[in-house]
Scaffold this active site. Structure first.
Site, PDB file in Angstrom:
ATOM      1  N   GLU A  48       0.931  -1.381  -0.327  1.00 24.73           N
ATOM      2  CA  GLU A  48      -0.126  -0.333   0.106  1.00 24.73           C
ATOM      3  C   GLU A  48       0.506   1.141  -0.367  1.00 24.73           C
ATOM      4  OE1 GLU A  48      -3.228  -2.796   1.572  1.00 24.73           O
ATOM      5  OE2 GLU A  48      -1.300  -2.129   2.633  1.00 24.73           O
ATOM      6  N   THR A  49       0.681   2.614  -1.144  1.00 19.35           N
ATOM      7  CA  THR A  49       0.759   3.207  -0.456  1.00 19.35           C
ATOM      8  C   THR A  49      -0.160   4.336  -0.401  1.00 19.35           C
ATOM      9  OG1 THR A  49       2.447   2.742  -2.219  1.00 19.35           O
ATOM     10  CG2 THR A  49       1.749   5.257  -2.010  1.00 19.35           C
TER      11      THR A  49
END
Length: 293
Positions: A48-49
């Site tokens: 995830e970002t």
């Protein structure tokens, strides 16, 4: 024109350096479009970002958007805890009364800030969990996944709370650590149930933890996750519901990720209907991201 923002890359929930779950955090992201965010998240290729924005709801400390390389998601545990660390470190927000409030797709989530001698620990109050199904009977795809695994005291369950996971207790720590799952079978189960996949756990009494956990989020194309805040929140809710007076009913420590070369440590606290999940975060990279429109 490029969009230039501060950027941090973090190690979330590490018990040892590099043992946690990596996370990229873009600060000052209010000038980013949806398409820019998704392209950047695909480029980082991290699980995830996240993108930190000004809040839009009263009482929120900041707003967070969370992207996998393929899509935006409403909530995930390690991005939430890691992003709260980034917000504090960068000075975007300060804790009030020992808490932050994150605005995200799952609503307003309080985050407890604990400063201890060993370093700051952050815990998010997980979204309320709901048990959708109990047991493997009538679930042939789940039975295919579990095969001849020796199960523990609690029956498998399908639980929803911010995310949807199947959870299954194994007999002991050795059973969890030695398991060689059929990942294609987990992917079939995830697709059929519109879930992330399967999270397995066992009780133990060793090396600073009371639970060992492994998570297989095949529903988002990940073979095994080194540290899973949301999944641990659902496991805790399941334990608290079935064993409200049991030895784990007030919380415990979790070991996760060793089977894939990581070493994560998570802390779970259970306070009535509230489940708090978190741990420490370390900043590894500080810089700027220069990303085109």
């Amino acid at each position: 024109m490029p969009t230039i923002s501060r950027y941090l890359q973090l190690d979330v929930f590490p018990a040892t350096p590099g043992g946690g779950n990596p996370l990229g955090v873009v600060l000052d992201a209010d000038g980013w479009s949806d398409a820019q965010m998704q392209r950047f998240a695909a480029w980082t290729n991290l699980v995830e970002t996240t993108f930190v924005l000004p809040p839009t709801q009263a009482g929120a400390s900041y707003r967070l958007r969370i992207f996998t390389p393929d899509k935006e998601i409403p909530f995930a545990g390690h991005p939430t805890v890691g992003s709260a660390h980034a917000v504090l470190e960068s000075g975007i927000a300060r804790a009030t009364g020992g808490r932050l409030v994150q605005e995200c797709g799952a609503g307003l989530l309080p985050i407890r800030v604990e400063d201890e001698d060993a370093g700051r620990r952050l815990l998010v109050r997980a979204p309320a969990a709901h048990v959708l199904r109990v047991g493997a009977e009538g679930e042939p795809l789940l039975r295919d996944v579990l095969g001849r695994v020796r199960l523990g005291a609690l029956p498998p369950a399908f639980v929803e709370g911010g995310r949807r996971w199947w959870v299954a207790e194994f007999l002991d720590e050795d059973e969890v650590r030695a398991w060689r799952p059929d990942h294609a079978a987990i992917a079939r189960l995830a697709r059929a149930s519109d879930s992330l996949g399967l999270c397995v756990f066992a009780r133990c009494n060793g090396d600073g933890h009371e639970l060992v956990v492994r998570a297989f989020p095949a529903g988002v194309g990940i073979v095994e996750d080194p540290a899973s805040g949301a999944a641990n929140g659902l496991i805790a809710a399941w334990i608290a519901q079935r064993e409200p007076a049991g030895p784990l009913a007030r919380g415990y420590r979790v070991s996760q990720g060793r089977e894939i070369g990581r070493d994560a440590s998570l802390r779970v606290r259970i306070e009535g209907a509230d489940v708090w999940v978190g741990g420490a975060t370390t900043t590894v990279v500080r810089g700027e991201v220069d990303w085109p429109h």
